[in-house]
Scaffold this motif. Structure first.
Motif, short mmCIF file in Angstrom:
data_model
loop_
_atom_site.label_atom_id
_atom_site.label_comp_id
_atom_site.label_asym_id
_atom_site.label_seq_id
_atom_site.Cartn_x
_atom_site.Cartn_y
_atom_site.Cartn_z
N PHE A 10 0.84 -1.20 0.00
CA PHE A 10 0.00 0.00 0.00
C PHE A 10 0.88 1.25 0.00
CE2 PHE A 10 -2.36 3.37 2.25
CZ PHE A 10 -3.45 3.47 1.42
N ALA A 11 0.75 2.08 -1.03
CA ALA A 11 1.52 3.32 -1.16
C ALA A 11 3.01 3.04 -0.98
CB ALA A 11 0.99 4.36 -0.19
N LEU A 12 3.64 3.64 0.05
CA LEU A 12 5.07 3.42 0.27
C LEU A 12 5.34 2.24 1.20
CD1 LEU A 12 6.36 7.09 0.71
CD2 LEU A 12 6.44 5.66 -1.34
N ILE A 13 4.29 1.61 1.67
CA ILE A 13 4.46 0.49 2.61
C ILE A 13 4.51 -0.82 1.84
CG2 ILE A 13 3.44 -0.76 4.54
CD1 ILE A 13 2.17 1.86 5.44
N GLU A 14 5.61 -1.52 2.02
CA GLU A 14 5.79 -2.81 1.35
C GLU A 14 5.15 -3.92 2.17
OE1 GLU A 14 9.82 -4.90 0.60
OE2 GLU A 14 9.48 -3.59 -1.13
N GLN A 15 5.50 -4.00 3.45
CA GLN A 15 4.94 -5.01 4.35
C GLN A 15 5.03 -4.46 5.77
OE1 GLN A 15 4.18 -8.49 3.27
NE2 GLN A 15 3.17 -8.73 5.24
N LEU A 16 3.91 -4.45 6.47
CA LEU A 16 3.91 -3.89 7.82
C LEU A 16 2.91 -4.66 8.67
CD1 LEU A 16 4.68 -1.57 9.82
CD2 LEU A 16 2.75 -0.30 8.90
N GLU A 17 3.31 -4.99 9.89
CA GLU A 17 2.40 -5.64 10.82
C GLU A 17 2.69 -5.14 12.22
OE1 GLU A 17 1.34 -10.14 12.32
OE2 GLU A 17 1.54 -9.77 10.18
N MET A 18 1.64 -4.59 12.88
CA MET A 18 1.84 -4.01 14.21
C MET A 18 0.73 -4.48 15.15
SD MET A 18 4.61 -2.24 14.08
CE MET A 18 4.45 -1.51 15.70
N ASN A 19 1.10 -4.67 16.43
CA ASN A 19 0.14 -4.96 17.48
C ASN A 19 -0.02 -3.73 18.36
OD1 ASN A 19 -0.27 -7.74 16.78
ND2 ASN A 19 1.77 -8.16 17.64
N PHE A 20 -1.23 -3.51 18.86
CA PHE A 20 -1.50 -2.32 19.67
C PHE A 20 -2.14 -2.72 21.00
CE2 PHE A 20 -1.96 -1.07 15.18
CZ PHE A 20 -0.95 -0.13 15.10
N SER A 21 -1.90 -1.89 22.00
CA SER A 21 -2.50 -2.12 23.32
C SER A 21 -3.70 -1.20 23.47
CB SER A 21 -1.48 -1.82 24.42
OG SER A 21 -1.29 -0.42 24.56
N ASN A 22 -4.38 -1.31 24.61
CA ASN A 22 -5.53 -0.45 24.85
C ASN A 22 -5.11 0.85 25.55
OD1 ASN A 22 -4.82 -1.48 27.31
ND2 ASN A 22 -6.89 -2.06 27.95
N GLN A 23 -3.83 1.17 25.50
CA GLN A 23 -3.32 2.36 26.20
C GLN A 23 -3.30 3.58 25.28
OE1 GLN A 23 0.37 0.29 27.21
NE2 GLN A 23 -0.23 0.33 29.38
N PHE A 24 -2.69 4.64 25.78
CA PHE A 24 -2.52 5.87 25.02
C PHE A 24 -1.28 5.70 24.15
CE2 PHE A 24 -1.35 10.65 25.31
CZ PHE A 24 -1.93 10.88 24.07
N SER A 25 -1.52 5.67 22.82
CA SER A 25 -0.42 5.42 21.89
C SER A 25 -0.10 6.68 21.10
CB SER A 25 -0.80 4.29 20.92
OG SER A 25 -1.02 3.08 21.62
N ILE A 26 1.19 6.92 20.95
CA ILE A 26 1.69 8.09 20.22
C ILE A 26 2.28 7.65 18.89
CG2 ILE A 26 3.40 9.95 20.25
CD1 ILE A 26 1.15 10.40 22.21
N ILE A 27 2.02 8.42 17.85
CA ILE A 27 2.64 8.20 16.54
C ILE A 27 3.33 9.49 16.12
CG2 ILE A 27 2.28 7.60 14.12
CD1 ILE A 27 -0.22 6.06 14.99
N THR A 28 4.63 9.41 15.89
CA THR A 28 5.38 10.59 15.47
C THR A 28 6.17 10.25 14.20
OG1 THR A 28 7.29 9.98 16.85
CG2 THR A 28 5.62 11.44 17.83
N GLY A 29 6.75 11.25 13.62
CA GLY A 29 7.54 11.07 12.41
C GLY A 29 7.63 12.37 11.64
#
Length: 550
Positions: A10-29
């Motif tokens: 998808f777009a610039l992503i070739e292969q990505l797999e992530m797990n998430f918790s029920n907490q407060f998650s930050i995404i930066t970049g």
């Protein structure tokens, strides 16, 4: 909540797999690193349309799959209504083929985009700056008050009753229109019915009358030919019967000589018997012949009446005329029955109206009681967010007609500064103020209703310093009751997260690839220090980053 996300091609992503918790998650970049791509992939899960430009490799299909824990969302009825298999851990998959065709699945059952979008609205709320406009919409403001009023059962009862009320109004409208149409046709229909009744029609009589007419109308010709036939049959010397008898006598003389002759003798005997019967019938028909001009005239008149009615009603048989007569008679009966139906419908509408009025009144009182609670909580939160003089007020009026959620017409009013008049939120609040007000609304709603996973996409634009700290605190507190993601450029907010993901991109050969990485404690220090001072990270930035994280 969102527990797992995998993205392929998808777009610039070739292969990505992530797990998430029920907490407060930050995404930066960094800007352009791929945060918008991540949101775009989630958009596919939520039912957004896609095209071939989404594919990184145009020869391979794109797959986005998300796992959601939905046992606390009360979605079993939704799954049942849409004929989907319910699972506490629900898996949504979206595929875009190289041909451009798109497919979507919920727990391996194929769904269309409208169904996917409806389900997605229960699962993720992606909030970006431009989406603050929904806060200015009356329906959304009413939903906020309803969440605080906690009267969903009453609302459901009201909406079900309103649906019955509208349906019955349509029924009454149709009945009245039908009655009006019948009234316009009543005189003509009565005339047509009387005309058919006067004709006294009977099944199959047309054929009988036509036969009788031909006999009466040709009585002389018939008598002449019957008489001639009798003469030829019965004449003493050369009559047919006399000749047949002579043949019989001749054959009887040789009958004993051969079975063939005996057979011929028997057959001529049978012919004589049959011919004798024919003569008797000729005599009977001759005796029945009556020259009756009056009867001829009556038969002719009845036939002409039938022919005229058939032409008038554009049909070919008496059976068709009798059906028309039956239909016209039914319309007369229906007109009488319609009055009874209209009366019953009007009674039911009055009963439903009383119920609606009572329920709408309860809903309105509950909303009025919810307003000061909402105003106080919002004022408290926006004060923390650097708007100490902000004031809120609700203009609440009663509509003449029943609306989808009651009879209330509501407008949220806002004043940002002392000495300024209240105005409509959409006209007087700036973009930065709207973002903070929306955050306050979401924070209040988190206390009163089970919100889906929420993703704040740079809601902190235009703020800094202590205000950013407060925004982070508010989002972190919200995460105690729901899953919260924040895409941010501010280190103060980034430091509040319990999980921290970084979106970055790198060149690999001739390709640019985006990745999402869960940062360790040490990596978080570096990331936040870089957010504070840029690529050239100073010792003071490291110290400041550690202080923020602690």
């Amino acid at each position: 909540m969102l527990t797992q996300l995998s993205i392929k091609n998808f777009a610039l992503i070739e292969q990505l797999e992530m797990n998430f918790s029920n907490q407060f998650s930050i995404i930066t970049g960094e800007t352009g690193a791929g945060k918008s791509i991540l949101l775009g992939a989630l958009g596919l899960i939520l039912g957004k349309r896609a095209d071939l430009t989404s594919l990184k490799d145009k020869e391979q299909k794109c797959i986005v799959e998300a796992h959601f824990q939905v046992d606390k969302y009360n979605l079993k009825d939704f799954f049942a209504q849409n004929d989907l298999d319910y699972e506490d851990l629900t898996i949504i998959r979206r595929e875009i083929l190289p041909s451009g065709k798109s497919r979507a699945f919920v727990n391996d059952s194929p769904v269309n985009l409208s169904e996917l979008e409806a389900l997605g609205s229960y699962l993720i709320d992606i909030h970006s700056q431009h989406q603050t406009r929904e806060l200015t919409e009356e329906d959304y403001q009413i939903q906020i008050l309803d969440a605080i009023a906690n009267h969903q059962n009453i609302l459901n009862n009201y909406q079900q009753t309103l649906s019955k009320f509208k349906s019955e109004k349509n029924t009454l409208k149709k009945l009245l229109a039908e009655k009006e149409a019948l009234a316009k046709e009543a005189d003509y229909n009565s005339f047509l019915l009387e005309e058919l009744l006067a004709a006294n029609l009977k099944e199959d009589e047309q054929a009988e009358l036509e036969i009788e007419f031909e006999k009466l109308n040709n009585v002389e010709l018939i008598k002449e030919n019957l008489d001639k036939s009798l003469v030829i049959a019965n004449e003493d010397q050369i009559g047919v019967l006399q000749n047949l008898k002579e043949i019989k006598v001749s054959l009887q003389k040789i009958a004993a000589l051969s079975p063939d002759f005996q057979n011929l003798s028997d057959r001529i005997s049978s012919v004589i018997i049959e011919f004798d019967d024919i003569i008797s019938e000729l005599e009977a028909q001759t005796d029945k012949l009556i020259n009756d001009p009056e009867r001829l005239e009556l038969v002719n008149q009845k036939l002409q009446t039938i022919y005229n009615l058939q032409k008038k009603h554009n049909v070919a048989t008496v059976t068709d005329l009798l059906q028309i007569q039956k239909d016209l008679d039914a319309k007369v009966v229906l007109a009488d029955d319609l009055d009874s139906q209209i009366q019953n419908s009007e009674i039911l509408l009055k009963e439903l109206d009383l119920v609606l009025e009572e329920l709408a009144g309860i809903i309105s009182v509950n909303r009025k009681n919810a307003i000061p609670i909402l105003v106080n909580k919002m004022t408290e939160i926006v004060t923390q967010l650097g708007m100490p003089n902000a004031r809120f007020e609700f203009d609440m009026k009663s509509a003449e007609n029943y609306l989808h959620s009651g009879k209330d017409q509501i407008q949220m009013l806002f004043s940002a500064n002392k000495g300024t008049d209240f105005g409509l939120l959409k006209k007087v609040a700036s973009g930065g103020e709207m973002s903070r007000i929306m955050l306050a609304i979401k924070a209040v709603l988190a206390e009163y209703s089970k919100l889906p996973t929420i993703i704040f996409d740079e809601i902190d634009t235009g703020v800094s310093g202590e205000i950013a700290h407060k925004m982070g605190d508010i989002m972190k507190k919200m995460s105690e009751k729901m899953q919260v993601f924040a895409i941010t450029h501010l280190p103060q907010i980034a430091s509040k997260g319990q999980q921290h993901y970084k979106v970055f991109k790198f060149d690999q050969g001739e390709n640019t690839i985006s990745e999402l990485k869960l940062l360790s404690k040490e990596e978080r220090v570096v990331e936040i220090a870089e957010m504070l001072s840029g690529k050239d990270i100073s010792e003071s930035a490291i110290t400041h980053a550690k202080a923020l994280l602690n």
